[in-house]
Scaffold this motif. Sequence first.
Motif, short mmCIF file in Angstrom:
data_model
loop_
_atom_site.label_atom_id
_atom_site.label_comp_id
_atom_site.label_asym_id
_atom_site.label_seq_id
_atom_site.Cartn_x
_atom_site.Cartn_y
_atom_site.Cartn_z
N HIS A 274 -4.69 9.00 -5.94
CA HIS A 274 -5.25 9.52 -4.83
C HIS A 274 -6.38 10.27 -3.87
O HIS A 274 -5.82 11.60 -4.48
N SER B 235 2.22 8.57 -1.87
CA SER B 235 2.41 9.23 -2.29
C SER B 235 2.78 10.52 -3.09
O SER B 235 3.28 10.81 -2.59
N ILE C 181 -1.07 -4.45 1.97
CA ILE C 181 -0.65 -4.55 3.23
C ILE C 181 0.59 -3.01 3.04
O ILE C 181 1.28 -2.44 2.49
N ALA C 182 -0.15 -2.22 4.11
CA ALA C 182 1.10 -1.23 4.85
C ALA C 182 2.22 -1.58 5.91
O ALA C 182 2.99 -1.60 5.06
N ARG C 183 1.17 -1.77 6.66
CA ARG C 183 2.36 -1.20 8.16
C ARG C 183 3.16 -2.48 8.25
O ARG C 183 4.15 -2.42 8.49
N HIS D 127 -8.45 9.56 2.16
CA HIS D 127 -7.36 10.24 3.14
C HIS D 127 -8.07 12.51 3.39
O HIS D 127 -7.08 12.66 4.23
N VAL E 253 -8.65 -3.48 2.67
CA VAL E 253 -7.39 -2.37 3.04
C VAL E 253 -6.88 -2.44 4.13
O VAL E 253 -8.07 -2.04 4.28
N GLY E 254 -6.31 -2.35 5.40
CA GLY E 254 -6.93 -2.08 6.50
C GLY E 254 -6.63 -3.22 7.56
O GLY E 254 -6.85 -3.83 7.67
N LEU E 255 -5.81 -3.23 8.30
CA LEU E 255 -4.98 -4.11 9.66
C LEU E 255 -5.16 -5.59 8.68
O LEU E 255 -4.99 -6.36 9.66
N ARG F 150 -7.93 5.89 -5.57
CA ARG F 150 -7.94 4.97 -3.92
C ARG F 150 -8.93 6.53 -3.84
O ARG F 150 -8.67 7.07 -3.83
N GLN G 87 1.98 6.55 -7.16
CA GLN G 87 0.17 7.01 -6.43
C GLN G 87 0.37 8.66 -6.69
O GLN G 87 0.97 9.10 -6.00
N SER H 227 1.49 -0.99 -0.31
CA SER H 227 0.10 -0.42 0.01
C SER H 227 1.04 1.43 0.11
O SER H 227 2.18 1.33 0.89
N PRO H 228 0.30 2.08 -0.81
CA PRO H 228 0.94 3.70 -0.27
C PRO H 228 1.63 3.99 0.65
O PRO H 228 0.43 3.82 1.48
N MET H 229 2.91 4.56 1.05
CA MET H 229 3.32 4.76 2.83
C MET H 229 4.43 6.17 1.96
O MET H 229 5.30 5.92 1.74
N CYS H 230 4.10 7.22 2.74
CA CYS H 230 4.64 7.93 2.45
C CYS H 230 6.00 7.96 3.38
O CYS H 230 5.53 7.63 4.60
C1 LIG Z 1 3.90 5.53 7.48
C2 LIG Z 1 2.54 5.83 6.36
C3 LIG Z 1 2.57 6.30 5.83
C4 LIG Z 1 0.84 6.27 4.54
N1 LIG Z 1 1.08 6.79 3.76
C5 LIG Z 1 0.35 7.55 2.60
C6 LIG Z 1 0.36 7.25 1.23
O1 LIG Z 1 1.32 7.87 0.73
N2 LIG Z 1 -0.88 7.00 0.30
C7 LIG Z 1 -2.44 7.04 1.18
O2 LIG Z 1 -2.70 6.56 0.02
N3 LIG Z 1 -1.89 6.01 2.29
C8 LIG Z 1 -1.42 6.30 3.24
N4 LIG Z 1 -0.96 5.50 4.05
C9 LIG Z 1 -2.10 4.98 4.70
C10 LIG Z 1 -1.76 3.10 3.83
O3 LIG Z 1 -1.42 2.95 2.65
C11 LIG Z 1 -3.00 1.63 4.71
O4 LIG Z 1 -4.07 2.72 3.51
C12 LIG Z 1 -3.41 2.26 6.68
O5 LIG Z 1 -1.04 2.12 7.06
C13 LIG Z 1 -3.87 1.01 6.52
O6 LIG Z 1 -3.69 -0.14 5.88
P1 LIG Z 1 -1.73 -1.10 7.12
O7 LIG Z 1 -3.25 -1.43 8.25
O8 LIG Z 1 -1.52 -2.69 6.68
O9 LIG Z 1 -1.12 -0.49 7.59
C14 LIG Z 1 0.49 5.62 4.99
C15 LIG Z 1 0.33 4.17 6.11
C16 LIG Z 1 1.26 4.32 6.63
C17 LIG Z 1 1.59 4.09 8.35
#
Ligand SMILES: Cc1cc2nc3c(=O)[nH]c(=O)nc-3n(C[C@H](O)[C@H](O)[C@H](O)COP(=O)(O)O)c2cc1C
Length: 358
Positions: A163, A59, A305-307, A166, A282-284, A214, A101, A22-25
């Motif tokens: 995007h 992002s 999957i993000a974290r 959020h 997505v989400g946990l 998204r 993204q 999943s996209p993560m800054c």
């Molecule tokens: C460090 C961090 C940065 C994130 N940055 C973005 C982002 O750039 N774009 C986005 O759509 N969501 C972002 N998210 C949200 C994640 O993509 C994801 O939707 C959210 O963490 C839930 O998934 P998870 O439970 O697997 O972590 C970010 C989450 C984290 C933890």
Amino acid sequence: MGMLFSNYQVKNIILKNRIVMSPMCMYASSEKDGRVTEFHKIHYASRAFGQVGLIFLESTSVDPQGRISVFDLGIWDNLHVQGLKSIVDAVHNGGSKIGIQLSHAGRKAIVEGSVYAPSSIRYKEGMKLPIEMSYEDIKRTINDFKNGAIRSQEAGFDVIEIHAAHGYLINQFLSPLSNKRTDEYGGSRENRFRFLKEIIEEINSIWNGPLFVRISASEYHPEGNKIEDFIYYAQMMKELGVDLIDCSSGAVVPAKIDVFPGYQVKFAEKIKREVNIDTGAVGLITNALLAEEILNNKRGDLIFIARELLRDPYWPLRAAVQLKENIDFPNSYEKAWTEILPINNNAIYQRWYPGKES
Ligand SMILES: Cc1cc2nc3c(=O)[nH]c(=O)nc-3n(C[C@H](O)[C@H](O)[C@H](O)COP(=O)(O)O)c2cc1C
């Protein structure tokens, strides 16, 4: 073989499994100029070695005033393409596909100078009061997304995700909580969708690859968009040629959200069933059995999957162990994974000593 490790085809792209980073800054563009650093290359390539099927870049801003932070990656200038291409090449070298993204933070941008939004309403106390976008600002920003897509194509990305979640700029247009405009970009649901619609049309005028969007499928507010509104938007997006809706939620206005494993899957499920369009869940989601359940019951098509992938870049290999799947992995790691993955030892032996009996 279960669903998680089955191929997924979207347009001309085949993913080797349904696991998506999943996209993560990463807030790691050190020069505040949106450029890629060594960190990004190693960070994303590691998840390719970990066997993630599709890796989304964080992002990435189409306009410097649209950055979530000054350490965000950018794609507002041609000078960004070379660095982005180096990430694409590193991920392809690791055997995964890669998406980008494209985003604009609107009133949630944390940058010096003015910030822009559909209406002049701040996100919350302490954040900047945005300037209401003029018609020219709107058209210029739509064009910024198009230019971002052109540069994404030049850098070699396989997938583009818009995007629209959020509470960032596109979401600010969609939501009646942040969009109080009286022109054709505000008011009715159709009007609030117009900004995203024009962005999709402009991107698709130059991009033939897979296009994901998204969304925040719930705003957790009585007057905000609800899942029914997103069924309408998803139907429109399907007609515009969007391939997949990535279903997140929240962050449009401050709200308390009750979270638990798979808490947003219901949105992916509902949109998939009602609109008959592919969705991402997505989400946990941290357990491979939950991922299998979502896919088997057709509640989503891809698992974002993000974290968990920040904690463990090799999560797909661990998922394969849990699901007793025989998957490929880098030759160099064989001594570690052959002991716990249900692989054919002779096939591995043949890689090291071709032609010899094991
Ligand atoms: C460090 C961090 C940065 C994130 N940055 C973005 C982002 O750039 N774009 C986005 O759509 N969501 C972002 N998210 C949200 C994640 O993509 C994801 O939707 C959210 O963490 C839930 O998934 P998870 O439970 O697997 O972590 C970010 C989450 C984290 C933890």
